[in-house]
Design an enzyme around this catalytic site. Structure first.
Site, PDB file in Angstrom:
ATOM      1  N   ASP A   1      40.689 -77.493   2.048  1.00 43.60           N
ATOM      2  CA  ASP A   1      41.218 -76.153   2.307  1.00 43.60           C
ATOM      3  C   ASP A   1      41.649 -75.427   1.038  1.00 43.60           C
ATOM      4  O   ASP A   1      41.487 -74.215   0.927  1.00 43.60           O
ATOM      5  CB  ASP A   1      42.413 -76.234   3.264  1.00 43.60           C
ATOM      6  CG  ASP A   1      42.009 -76.737   4.637  1.00 43.60           C
ATOM      7  OD1 ASP A   1      41.018 -76.215   5.177  1.00 43.60           O
ATOM      8  OD2 ASP A   1      42.663 -77.648   5.165  1.00 43.60           O
TER       9      ASP A   1
ATOM     10  N   GLU B   1      39.397 -72.488   2.204  1.00 42.75           N
ATOM     11  CA  GLU B   1      39.375 -72.195   3.635  1.00 42.75           C
ATOM     12  C   GLU B   1      39.069 -70.719   3.880  1.00 42.75           C
ATOM     13  O   GLU B   1      39.519 -69.839   3.156  1.00 42.75           O
ATOM     14  CB  GLU B   1      40.745 -72.541   4.231  1.00 42.75           C
ATOM     15  CG  GLU B   1      41.026 -71.985   5.620  1.00 42.75           C
ATOM     16  CD  GLU B   1      40.148 -72.610   6.673  1.00 42.75           C
ATOM     17  OE1 GLU B   1      38.925 -72.421   6.572  1.00 42.75           O
ATOM     18  OE2 GLU B   1      40.667 -73.273   7.577  1.00 42.75           O
TER      19      GLU B   1
END
Length: 252
Positions: free
Chosen positions: A108, A80
């Site tokens: 992420d 992320e």
């Protein structure tokens, strides 16, 4: 809301969020609720990985700030917040090295201890509703999903919460602080309600004399890094200690 974001989040997170929004044609100065949502999600992802390492025996350990971690491997790879092309390069490298299946959507994090990608969600709605939306979108048993809400609730794949209770409490406390700071500035209601947010956006633009020629309809295109937000909890016995680890937002 923009002032709140710049006062209450780390400048690095703010910069990454601005870059992400601009990549998708979104304006942080206009879509301020989305700006706050992206910053919140990024901070949760970074907090998720903080202090977690793998020792020489392959065990997951927590190393507090100031302690030596030079010879330790970070437990989590943060995907992320990276440039989209760089993020996919990291994902491909992990897949080639570990043999883990390539996800359809950018996750992420990657957990080197459990050998799995992780999708983090932060929601303003019921956690189980948002979890199901995530699961239906991802359609992959290899990506682990972990959802947090501002009410202190959480939900994870197979009830496997990955982190220890104290690490998760830090995240919940931070979300609680964000909610409280928003509420003290009268920003929470518009943050929770899209209809109220749209009304506030028009009001703000009108007061600045910027209504003409500018879009007042919030874009429904969703950036991959944007995860929805909402409400919160806190164990009173450790609230003061945990909350003290975050700088108090400056008053306007």
């Amino acid at each position: 809301m923009e002032d709140f974001v710049r006062q209450c989040f780390n400048p690095m997170i703010v910069e990454l969020a601005e870059k992400t929004m601009k990549e998708y044609g979104e304006n942080p100065k206009i879509e301020t609720n989305k700006f706050a949502a992206i910053c919140t999600h990024m901070e949760v992802c970074f907090m998720y990985s903080d202090f977690h390492f793998i020792n020489e025996r392959g065990e997951s350990i927590i190393v507090e700030p100031g302690d030596s971690n030079a010879l330790l491997k970070h437990r989590f790879e943060i995907i992320e917040g990276r440039d989209r092309n760089v993020a996919w390069t990291v994902v491909n490298s992990i897949c080639n090295t570990t043999g883990v299946g390539k996800p359809k959507f950018l996750p992420d994090l990657y957990d080197y201890k459990e050998d799995r990608f992780i999708e983090i969600g932060v929601t303003r709605r019921e956690v189980h509703v948002y979890y199901l939306e995530k699961a239906n979108k991802i359609k992959s048993e290899e990506t682990h999903i972990h959802i947090f809400s501002f009410t202190g609730e959480e939900m994870a794949t197979k009830a496997d919460y990955t982190l220890d209770e104290e690490s998760r409490a830090r995240i919940k406390t931070r979300l609680f602080t964000i909610r409280q700071e928003m509420a003290s500035r009268g920003l929470w209601d518009s943050f929770v309600s899209p209809r109220e947010a749209k009304r506030q956006l028009k009001k703000d633009l009108r007061s600045q004399g910027q209504c003409e020629g500018l879009p007042t309809k919030v874009s429904h295109q969703t950036s991959p890094v944007l995860k929805t937000l909402e409400p919160m909890w806190m164990d009173s016995s450790r609230m003061a200690t945990l909350r003290a680890s975050f700088p108090k937002c400056l008053e306007k």
